[in-house]
Design an enzyme around this catalytic site. Structure first.
Site, short mmCIF file in Angstrom:
data_model
loop_
_atom_site.label_atom_id
_atom_site.label_comp_id
_atom_site.label_asym_id
_atom_site.label_seq_id
_atom_site.Cartn_x
_atom_site.Cartn_y
_atom_site.Cartn_z
N GLU A 190 0.85 -1.18 0.00
CA GLU A 190 0.00 0.00 0.00
C GLU A 190 0.89 1.24 0.00
O GLU A 190 1.81 1.35 0.82
CB GLU A 190 -0.90 0.01 1.24
N LYS A 246 3.89 8.07 1.64
CA LYS A 246 4.32 7.50 0.37
C LYS A 246 5.72 6.90 0.48
O LYS A 246 6.54 7.35 1.25
CB LYS A 246 4.32 8.58 -0.72
N SER A 247 5.93 5.86 -0.34
CA SER A 247 7.26 5.25 -0.50
C SER A 247 7.86 4.80 0.82
O SER A 247 9.08 4.82 0.99
CB SER A 247 8.21 6.23 -1.21
N ARG A 248 7.03 4.43 1.75
CA ARG A 248 7.46 3.90 3.05
C ARG A 248 8.20 4.93 3.90
O ARG A 248 8.87 4.57 4.87
CB ARG A 248 8.35 2.66 2.87
N LEU A 249 8.10 6.21 3.58
CA LEU A 249 8.71 7.26 4.40
C LEU A 249 7.71 7.73 5.44
O LEU A 249 7.27 8.89 5.48
CB LEU A 249 9.18 8.42 3.52
#
Length: 536
Positions: free
Chosen positions: A328, A509-512
């Site tokens: 996700e 977003k982007s696992r940040l």
């Protein structure tokens, strides 16, 4: 105390899915002109639909946009498949003596289609939807579906080249225009539909159609066919969703020439038509629910039930998914240090209020993790029932496994997860029992059925079977039928976790992700909370 119980009505339900009590939406209302003559009502009820073996159905749920969160049933019952004539006969029965109107059925059909689409395809990833609508009631379903998809967060477009000049259809067009949903002419459509759309809704022809599609629909069908005939990966072309029947297919024999539309999703209405046996796409749904049980009995319909309040149910095998590919990409507001409350309890209340306002189911559900004396870990879901400056409170059986763990090792961790907001909160600390007075007060605030249940359930102990619980419950229910006070059992009460560490997590977003941790520190002899940002 700020009591969660005061703002939440406990909702622990076990839904029984009984075939005899749930029957999907019958939408065989398209055009009964396929019959040579209209049979009388007595003749209609003498015709039974033949139940035939269906694709297997199984329970399946997932958070992923590639898979449905609506359960399905597998290897349970055969599913009824309808012939063209049988579907029309059910139609005449419903729209005759039972008083259903075309517009009622069409509204339910369109809502079912839109719900099915939303179960599989997320508007954040499959936003642009083109509904290609024919001149009949199948096209009307597409118009209604486009309206609901708009409200679900999609961006629908409508191609409706042969408009039916009836009040029902002109009204549907007006409703779409009032929402500023664009109508696109055939001439303005790109030859390659994959460039401008993520989902193509095939609402051209329903089960009553026979013959050869005429312009412009023959060309539109070929455009859908070409999407799958090209050497493309599934990610490079829009998905095709057919309503009830893939347009151009034979209602009973399917894609006889093997050169027709190959939809990714088929939303059957009433019951699958015989051609649905030839459907090989990954997503087959049955839409709607309203038919009286008497009709199911008369026509021997074997159909899966609908879970909860769902308008659709997955039938057939769920697609095989590589679990490693499930992910996700969260889209959330930034969660910054200067925005948070100085006291983590206040920050928790703020986020909890957001979860309540968002209408999330049981926002007070939390994972409770404990460890035994020898370090054996255990987790289970419990319900938060209060929070104040002294900590988080829940109630349980003092003789349960988690209570045994806490008696040996009085430390625990709590985890709240609010999926709809992409948030979670972790809390760690020491655990103590609440006062007997506080437990007594909460116990008698519960419904009487829950009070009796607490007495009957010797939590975590082995029992011969469910019948034992029911029998004991019935006996106590009769004992206290006069409304007298039900005494709180001595082995039942509350716990309070006194927080030592908080962590607030906001998906990004982007696992940040944003992770802010509160830890206590002493400053000039005063205990304060220090806020640190943790790497995601």
């Amino acid at each position: 105390m700020w009591s969660v119980a005061s703002v939440i009505r406990k909702s622990r339900r076990m839904t029984c899915l009984l075939f005899s009590q749930a029957l999907p939406l019958t939408l065989a209302y398209y055009n009964s002109s396929i019959l040579n003559s209209s049979p009388s009502l007595s003749n209609l009820f003498s015709v039974f639909l033949r139940p035939v073996s269906s694709p297997a159905i199984r329970t399946f749920c997932s958070k992923s946009g590639a898979m449905s969160s609506i359960p399905s049933l597998q290897n349970s019952h055969s599913i009824s498949y309808l012939t063209q004539r049988e579907a029309a006969e059910v139609d005449e029965t419903l729209m005759g003596p039972l008083g259903f109107s075309v517009d009622q059925l069409m509204e339910l059909a369109g809502l079912s289609v839109a719900t099915s689409i939303a179960e599989v395809y997320k508007p954040s990833e499959f936003n642009r939807v083109l509904a290609i609508c024919g001149p009949g009631n199948n096209g009307g379903d597409g118009l209604v579906a486009a309206r609901h998809l708009h409200h679900f967060g999609f961006k629908p477009f409508v191609c409706y080249p042969k408009r039916t000049p009836k009040p029902l259809y002109t009204g549907l067009v007006t409703q779409l225009e009032s929402l500023s949903i664009p109508f696109v002419s055939v001439e303005d459509l790109p030859l390659d539909l994959s460039k401008d759309y993520d989902i193509l809704v095939d609402a051209m022809f329903g089960f009553s159609f026979h013959g050869t599609p005429r312009p412009p629909f023959n060309d539109l069908i070929q455009r859908l066919v070409r999407l799958h005939s090209c050497d493309q990966t599934p990610q490079k072309h829009p998905v095709i969703v057919s309503i009830d029947i893939p347009s151009g297919w034979h209602v009973e024999e399917g894609d006889t020439g093997g050169e027709g539309i190959k939809p990714d999703m088929l939303v059957s209405l009433t019951a699958p038509k015989l051609c649905a046996k030839k459907f090989s796409g990954p997503h087959h749904f049955l839409g709607g629910r309203f038919v009286p049980p008497a009709i199911a009995d008369k026509y021997k319909l074997q159909l899966p039930p609908y879970p909860g309040t769902s308008m659709c149910v997955r039938i057939g095998k769920s697609p095989q998914i590589d679990i490693s590919t499930l992910r996700e990409n969260y889209i959330s507001p930034e969660f910054l240090e200067e925005q948070v409350e100085s006291d983590p309890i206040d920050q928790f209340r703020k986020w909890f209020d957001d979860a309540m306002a968002a209408g999330l189911k049981e926002p007070n559900a939390m994972a409770l993790s404990t460890a035994s004396k020898d370090g054996k870990l255990s987790s289970r879901m419990v319900l938060l029932k209060g929070v104040d400056k002294d900590g988080f409170v829940w109630y349980t059986n003092y003789e349960s496994q988690k209570a045994h763990d806490l008696s040996e090792n009085p430390r625990a961790a709590l985890l709240f997860y609010w999926e709809g907001l992409n948030r979670q909160v972790r809390v760690e600390g020491c655990v103590t029992k609440v006062s007997e007075e506080e437990s007594e007060q909460y116990f008698h605030s519960r419904p009487r059925g829950s009070q009796i249940g607490a007495i009957v359930s010797k939590q975590s102990s082995v029992i011969p079977g469910r019948h034992v619980l029911h029998q004991q419950y019935k006996e106590l229910e009769e004992k206290f039928s006069d409304g007298s006070l039900i005494p709180k059992p001595k082995h039942w009460g509350g716990y309070r976790l006194q927080p030592e560490v908080f962590e607030f997590w906001q998906g990004q977003k982007s696992r940040l992700h944003d992770r802010l941790q509160y830890s206590p520190q002493e400053v000039n002899g005063k205990l304060l909370w220090k806020i640190n940002r943790l790497a995601p």
